[in-house]
Design a protein around this motif. Structure first.
Motif, PDB file in Angstrom:
ATOM      1  N   ASP A  51      64.488  31.647  81.385  1.00 44.23           N
ATOM      2  CA  ASP A  51      64.645  31.339  79.957  1.00 44.23           C
ATOM      3  C   ASP A  51      63.515  30.473  79.405  1.00 44.23           C
ATOM      4  O   ASP A  51      63.626  29.928  78.313  1.00 44.23           O
ATOM      5  CB  ASP A  51      65.990  30.652  79.717  1.00 44.23           C
ATOM      6  CG  ASP A  51      66.182  29.409  80.575  1.00 44.23           C
ATOM      7  OD1 ASP A  51      65.316  29.140  81.431  1.00 44.23           O
ATOM      8  OD2 ASP A  51      67.206  28.713  80.405  1.00 44.23           O
ATOM      9  N   LEU A  52      62.427  30.341  80.155  1.00 46.18           N
ATOM     10  CA  LEU A  52      61.274  29.573  79.683  1.00 46.18           C
ATOM     11  C   LEU A  52      60.029  30.452  79.783  1.00 46.18           C
ATOM     12  O   LEU A  52      59.689  30.949  80.862  1.00 46.18           O
ATOM     13  CB  LEU A  52      61.084  28.309  80.516  1.00 46.18           C
ATOM     14  CG  LEU A  52      59.860  27.455  80.175  1.00 46.18           C
ATOM     15  CD1 LEU A  52      59.983  26.880  78.765  1.00 46.18           C
ATOM     16  CD2 LEU A  52      59.679  26.340  81.190  1.00 46.18           C
ATOM     17  N   GLY A  53      59.379  30.642  78.649  1.00 43.25           N
ATOM     18  CA  GLY A  53      58.145  31.416  78.632  1.00 43.25           C
ATOM     19  C   GLY A  53      56.942  30.489  78.512  1.00 43.25           C
ATOM     20  O   GLY A  53      56.962  29.538  77.717  1.00 43.25           O
ATOM     21  N   ILE A  54      55.915  30.736  79.322  1.00 45.18           N
ATOM     22  CA  ILE A  54      54.708  29.912  79.309  1.00 45.18           C
ATOM     23  C   ILE A  54      53.506  30.833  79.146  1.00 45.18           C
ATOM     24  O   ILE A  54      53.298  31.736  79.959  1.00 45.18           O
ATOM     25  CB  ILE A  54      54.565  29.103  80.608  1.00 45.18           C
ATOM     26  CG1 ILE A  54      55.805  28.234  80.837  1.00 45.18           C
ATOM     27  CG2 ILE A  54      53.300  28.239  80.567  1.00 45.18           C
ATOM     28  CD1 ILE A  54      55.822  27.549  82.182  1.00 45.18           C
ATOM     29  N   ALA A  55      52.733  30.622  78.087  1.00 41.68           N
ATOM     30  CA  ALA A  55      51.575  31.473  77.813  1.00 41.68           C
ATOM     31  C   ALA A  55      50.293  30.641  77.844  1.00 41.68           C
ATOM     32  O   ALA A  55      50.276  29.487  77.414  1.00 41.68           O
ATOM     33  CB  ALA A  55      51.710  32.144  76.451  1.00 41.68           C
ATOM     34  N   THR A  56      49.247  31.244  78.377  1.00 35.75           N
ATOM     35  CA  THR A  56      47.923  30.613  78.393  1.00 35.75           C
ATOM     36  C   THR A  56      46.961  31.478  77.590  1.00 35.75           C
ATOM     37  O   THR A  56      46.829  32.675  77.855  1.00 35.75           O
ATOM     38  CB  THR A  56      47.407  30.457  79.835  1.00 35.75           C
ATOM     39  OG1 THR A  56      48.345  29.707  80.601  1.00 35.75           O
ATOM     40  CG2 THR A  56      46.062  29.746  79.846  1.00 35.75           C
ATOM     41  N   LEU A  57      46.307  30.884  76.611  1.00 38.40           N
ATOM     42  CA  LEU A  57      45.320  31.580  75.798  1.00 38.40           C
ATOM     43  C   LEU A  57      44.009  30.796  75.850  1.00 38.40           C
ATOM     44  O   LEU A  57      44.006  29.599  76.153  1.00 38.40           O
ATOM     45  CB  LEU A  57      45.797  31.716  74.350  1.00 38.40           C
ATOM     46  CG  LEU A  57      47.105  32.496  74.144  1.00 38.40           C
ATOM     47  CD1 LEU A  57      48.274  31.528  74.001  1.00 38.40           C
ATOM     48  CD2 LEU A  57      47.019  33.386  72.909  1.00 38.40           C
ATOM     49  N   TYR A  58      42.925  31.465  75.531  1.00 39.47           N
ATOM     50  CA  TYR A  58      41.636  30.791  75.650  1.00 39.47           C
ATOM     51  C   TYR A  58      40.643  31.274  74.596  1.00 39.47           C
ATOM     52  O   TYR A  58      40.734  32.393  74.090  1.00 39.47           O
ATOM     53  CB  TYR A  58      41.051  30.992  77.046  1.00 39.47           C
ATOM     54  CG  TYR A  58      40.687  32.423  77.376  1.00 39.47           C
ATOM     55  CD1 TYR A  58      39.402  32.916  77.140  1.00 39.47           C
ATOM     56  CD2 TYR A  58      41.641  33.293  77.908  1.00 39.47           C
ATOM     57  CE1 TYR A  58      39.073  34.231  77.436  1.00 39.47           C
ATOM     58  CE2 TYR A  58      41.325  34.605  78.211  1.00 39.47           C
ATOM     59  CZ  TYR A  58      40.037  35.075  77.975  1.00 39.47           C
ATOM     60  OH  TYR A  58      39.726  36.374  78.258  1.00 39.47           O
ATOM     61  N   ALA A  59      39.693  30.382  74.324  1.00 37.57           N
ATOM     62  CA  ALA A  59      38.540  30.710  73.481  1.00 37.57           C
ATOM     63  C   ALA A  59      37.317  30.677  74.384  1.00 37.57           C
ATOM     64  O   ALA A  59      37.149  29.743  75.174  1.00 37.57           O
ATOM     65  CB  ALA A  59      38.401  29.701  72.348  1.00 37.57           C
ATOM     66  N   GLU A  60      36.466  31.681  74.268  1.00 40.10           N
ATOM     67  CA  GLU A  60      35.287  31.762  75.123  1.00 40.10           C
ATOM     68  C   GLU A  60      34.120  32.322  74.320  1.00 40.10           C
ATOM     69  O   GLU A  60      34.294  33.264  73.537  1.00 40.10           O
ATOM     70  CB  GLU A  60      35.575  32.649  76.336  1.00 40.10           C
ATOM     71  CG  GLU A  60      34.454  32.682  77.358  1.00 40.10           C
ATOM     72  CD  GLU A  60      34.855  33.425  78.618  1.00 40.10           C
ATOM     73  OE1 GLU A  60      33.989  34.130  79.182  1.00 40.10           O
ATOM     74  OE2 GLU A  60      36.034  33.328  79.033  1.00 40.10           O
ATOM     75  N   SER A  61      32.946  31.722  74.510  1.00 36.62           N
ATOM     76  CA  SER A  61      31.793  32.172  73.733  1.00 36.62           C
ATOM     77  C   SER A  61      30.489  31.765  74.431  1.00 36.62           C
ATOM     78  O   SER A  61      30.491  30.872  75.292  1.00 36.62           O
ATOM     79  CB  SER A  61      31.839  31.577  72.325  1.00 36.62           C
ATOM     80  OG  SER A  61      30.794  32.088  71.527  1.00 36.62           O
TER      81      SER A  61
END
Length: 241
Positions: A51-61
């Motif tokens: 019942d716990l969602g964990i998301a990882t997002l990133y910025a890359e350049s």
């Protein structure tokens, strides 16, 4: 002379004999006690909803000027964190930041530019809200992945229930062993261990740069499922007459 020595030999034999008997009787008694001790194990498992969602997002350049590059990446991450804070049921925090050189392809080892990557982590028990947020964040960030797992309180409750079931299973097995051998019993030792459970369900959903605009505001499909949490008990009982 032999007559005077004979009583001494008899007396010496009488003194040694009781000691030898005592040693001979003690060993069987110790072996018998060891044979009355039995070691065995029992276990139980309990399903816990993810019942716990964990998301990882990133910025890359990429960029030639590290200061300009850092400013760009930091602005994108700050914008994402500000957006996430608008969702009351979501916890957001910045993640790892890394910068590395990009070398020229001519093999001379010359640094051609720099590449920087910075991450944010968002988590929530409201999967619908988390799904919406992920879709909106993907307008400017790439999604590294999503993990589904039991929330700490959900996991703790499931482990407590599994522990009770494991103890009951241990006691039932102890009673069965003792009854089969026509004995009473007492628990001498018991150790309780958590074997963990299945790893979190992970979704890897990466969008190519050309697809990010289409991914904006598109909810990410999330399905929690369940994790199986197990508790193992190793113990020893002593059989009583």
């Amino acid at each position: 002379m032999s007559l005077r020595l004979w009583p001494s030999i008899i007396l010496g034999a009488a003194l040694v004999s009781p000691l030898a008997s005592a040693v001979a009787l003690a060993a069987p008694g110790q072996d018998a006690r060891q044979q009355q001790t039995i070691e065995f194990s029992a276990n139980a498992s309990q399903a816990a909803p993810n019942d716990l969602g964990i998301a990882t997002l990133y910025a890359e350049s990429n960029g030639k000027n590290t200061a300009v590059l850092a400013k760009e990446i930091n602005q994108r991450i700050s914008k994402a964190l500000e957006l996430a804070r608008g969702f009351a049921s979501v916890k957001a925090q910045s993640g790892g930041v890394s910068t590395w050189p990009v070398y020229a392809k001519n093999g001379q080892g010359k640094i051609e530019s720099w590449r920087m990557r910075s991450e944010i982590r968002v988590e929530s028990r409201d999967l619908g809200v988390l799904s919406e947020l992920i879709g909106r964040l993907q307008s400017d960030l790439a999604l590294s992945g999503v993990a589904m797992q039991p929330a700490p309180e959900t996991r703790r409750k499931a482990e407590e229930e599994a522990t009770v079931s494991a103890i009951q299973a241990f006691e039932q097995r102890a009673a069965l062993i003792a009854k089969t051998l026509g004995k009473q019993y007492r628990i001498v030792h018991m150790s309780i261990g958590d074997s963990g459970g299945l790893p979190p369900i992970r979704y890897r959903m990466q969008a190519a740069p050309a697809m990010m605009a289409e991914a904006a505001h598109a909810p990410a499909p999330l399905e929690g499922g369940e994790s199986e949490l197990a508790v193992n008990i190793n113990g020893r009982i002593e059989l009583l007459d």
